[in-house]
Design a protein around this motif. Structure first.
Motif, mmCIF file in Angstrom:
data_model
loop_
_atom_site.group_PDB
_atom_site.id
_atom_site.type_symbol
_atom_site.label_atom_id
_atom_site.label_comp_id
_atom_site.label_asym_id
_atom_site.label_seq_id
_atom_site.Cartn_x
_atom_site.Cartn_y
_atom_site.Cartn_z
ATOM 1 N N ASN A 66 0.832 -1.206 0.000
ATOM 2 C CA ASN A 66 0.000 0.000 0.000
ATOM 3 C C ASN A 66 0.866 1.255 0.000
ATOM 4 O O ASN A 66 0.553 2.253 -0.664
ATOM 5 C CB ASN A 66 -0.922 0.022 1.218
ATOM 6 C CG ASN A 66 -2.018 -1.023 1.152
ATOM 7 O OD1 ASN A 66 -2.264 -1.613 0.104
ATOM 8 N ND2 ASN A 66 -2.673 -1.276 2.269
ATOM 9 N N ASN A 95 0.772 4.072 -2.850
ATOM 10 C CA ASN A 95 0.426 5.456 -2.523
ATOM 11 C C ASN A 95 1.465 6.435 -3.058
ATOM 12 O O ASN A 95 1.118 7.541 -3.514
ATOM 13 C CB ASN A 95 0.277 5.616 -1.008
ATOM 14 C CG ASN A 95 -1.030 5.041 -0.490
ATOM 15 O OD1 ASN A 95 -2.029 5.016 -1.207
ATOM 16 N ND2 ASN A 95 -1.036 4.562 0.741
ATOM 17 N N TYR A 150 -4.026 9.869 -7.834
ATOM 18 C CA TYR A 150 -4.893 9.889 -6.651
ATOM 19 C C TYR A 150 -5.954 10.980 -6.799
ATOM 20 O O TYR A 150 -7.148 10.736 -6.590
ATOM 21 C CB TYR A 150 -4.073 10.124 -5.384
ATOM 22 C CG TYR A 150 -4.933 10.147 -4.127
ATOM 23 C CD1 TYR A 150 -5.147 8.991 -3.388
ATOM 24 C CD2 TYR A 150 -5.561 11.321 -3.710
ATOM 25 C CE1 TYR A 150 -5.960 8.999 -2.259
ATOM 26 C CE2 TYR A 150 -6.375 11.342 -2.582
ATOM 27 C CZ TYR A 150 -6.570 10.179 -1.863
ATOM 28 O OH TYR A 150 -7.394 10.199 -0.762
ATOM 29 N N LEU A 171 -6.120 3.673 -0.108
ATOM 30 C CA LEU A 171 -5.210 4.642 -0.708
ATOM 31 C C LEU A 171 -5.188 5.944 0.095
ATOM 32 O O LEU A 171 -6.200 6.364 0.642
ATOM 33 C CB LEU A 171 -5.636 4.951 -2.148
ATOM 34 C CG LEU A 171 -5.614 3.778 -3.126
ATOM 35 C CD1 LEU A 171 -6.014 4.243 -4.513
ATOM 36 C CD2 LEU A 171 -4.243 3.107 -3.163
ATOM 37 N N LYS A 172 -4.013 6.564 0.128
ATOM 38 C CA LYS A 172 -3.837 7.855 0.790
ATOM 39 C C LYS A 172 -2.962 8.742 -0.078
ATOM 40 O O LYS A 172 -2.115 8.258 -0.827
ATOM 41 C CB LYS A 172 -3.171 7.680 2.164
ATOM 42 C CG LYS A 172 -3.996 6.899 3.174
ATOM 43 C CD LYS A 172 -3.228 6.756 4.487
ATOM 44 C CE LYS A 172 -4.024 5.948 5.506
ATOM 45 N NZ LYS A 172 -3.275 5.745 6.763
#
Length: 279
Positions: free
Chosen positions: A223, A227, A243, A260-261
């Motif tokens: 992850n 990201n 994003y 997701l960030k």
């Protein structure tokens, strides 16, 4: 440019190049540098910054890879799912799917997705590269998102002929027996037909070079890499990040389901140090 101005620019540029960021990425995120991408390359050529040309990552040039996967042998799988059938749909937006393998000493594999409109990249860790393991990820995502949201987001998927994708009906059939997606296959040895995902793999390999074992990777690590890749601006998105593009089209709830960030632009790191620092 005065020496003071040069030092100030160098203080921004060189550390970011060390983190694997491209000149385009740096200029996009730092308009206060007041220079073009070409000018930045020129300054690097002239040795005016601490960073040198040799420190630059190669631009993700795309060279279709030779396929060494175990291929689907059951020809009936491809009925009405050929690339020619897919092309007839004339889609402007769809999802590409593939797997990335660990070095030989590990069975762990990454299942990857690429959203062609938003340039969004996803990756999920599989303990083994099997049809059942791929199905498990589909089921998990459907549970998180809900069947109809899954269908909306993953309506059409284009993949290669790896044996792990050899049961399309199982992938297409949702938890309540509702069709949740439609699977299509590239032509044999034509991975370039899903070139967006191949280019995303180039960025992935900046952090996980070929020969890297995935044995000690966790989904948290994956992850984190995803990201950072999705927080990298793209020229094809007019300087926006995948994003932010996906936030507009897919919405916050979907991005949360994907775990997701957004990463701060100056913290984006596309080198193996990203994972080493977090272990």
């Amino acid at each position: 440019m005065t020496k003071h101005e040069l030092r100030k620019k160098d203080g921004i540029v060189s550390p970011l190049i060390e983190q694997g960021q491209s000149p385009y990425q740096i200029i996009t995120n730092h308009p206060e540098l007041d220079m073009s991408v070409r000018s930045l390359y020129t300054y690097l050529d002239q040795g005016l910054f601490t960073a040198r040309n040799i420190d630059l990552k190669r631009k993700p040039g795309f060279k279709p890879r030779k396929c060494h996967k175990t291929q689907i042998t059951n020809r009936t799988v491809f009925e009405k799912r050929l690339f020619s059938d897919f092309s007839e749909l004339q889609l402007s937006s769809f999802v590409e799917m593939d797997t990335v393998h660990s070095s030989r000493e590990s069975n762990k594999t990454l299942l990857t997705f690429f959203f062609t409109k938003e340039k969004l990249f996803l990756a999920f860790l599989l303990n083994r590269c099997t049809k059942g393991a791929v199905r498990l990820i589909f089921d998990r995502l459907e549970k998180r998102m809900g069947t109809y949201e899954f269908l909306s987001v993953f309506e059409y998927i284009l993949t290669d002929r790896g044996s792990e994708f050899g049961d399309p009906v199982a992938l297409e059939t949702g938890l309540d027996e509702i069709q949740r997606t439609s699977i299509y296959y590239c032509d044999p040895m034509r991975s370039g037909q899903k070139g967006g995902l191949e280019q995303a793999h180039t960025m992935l390999r900046m952090v996980l070079p070929k020969g890297t074992s995935f044995e000690f990777l966790t989904q948290w690590d994956v992850n984190l890499i995803v990201n950072h890749i999705n927080s990298t601006p793209r020229e094809s998105l007019n300087g926006s990040t995948p994003y932010d593009a996906a936030l507009e089209t897919l919405g916050k709830e979907t991005l949360n389901a994907f775990q997701l960030k957004r990463i701060d632009p100056d913290l984006v790191n596309l080198t193996p140090k990203l994972i080493r620092f977090n272990h």
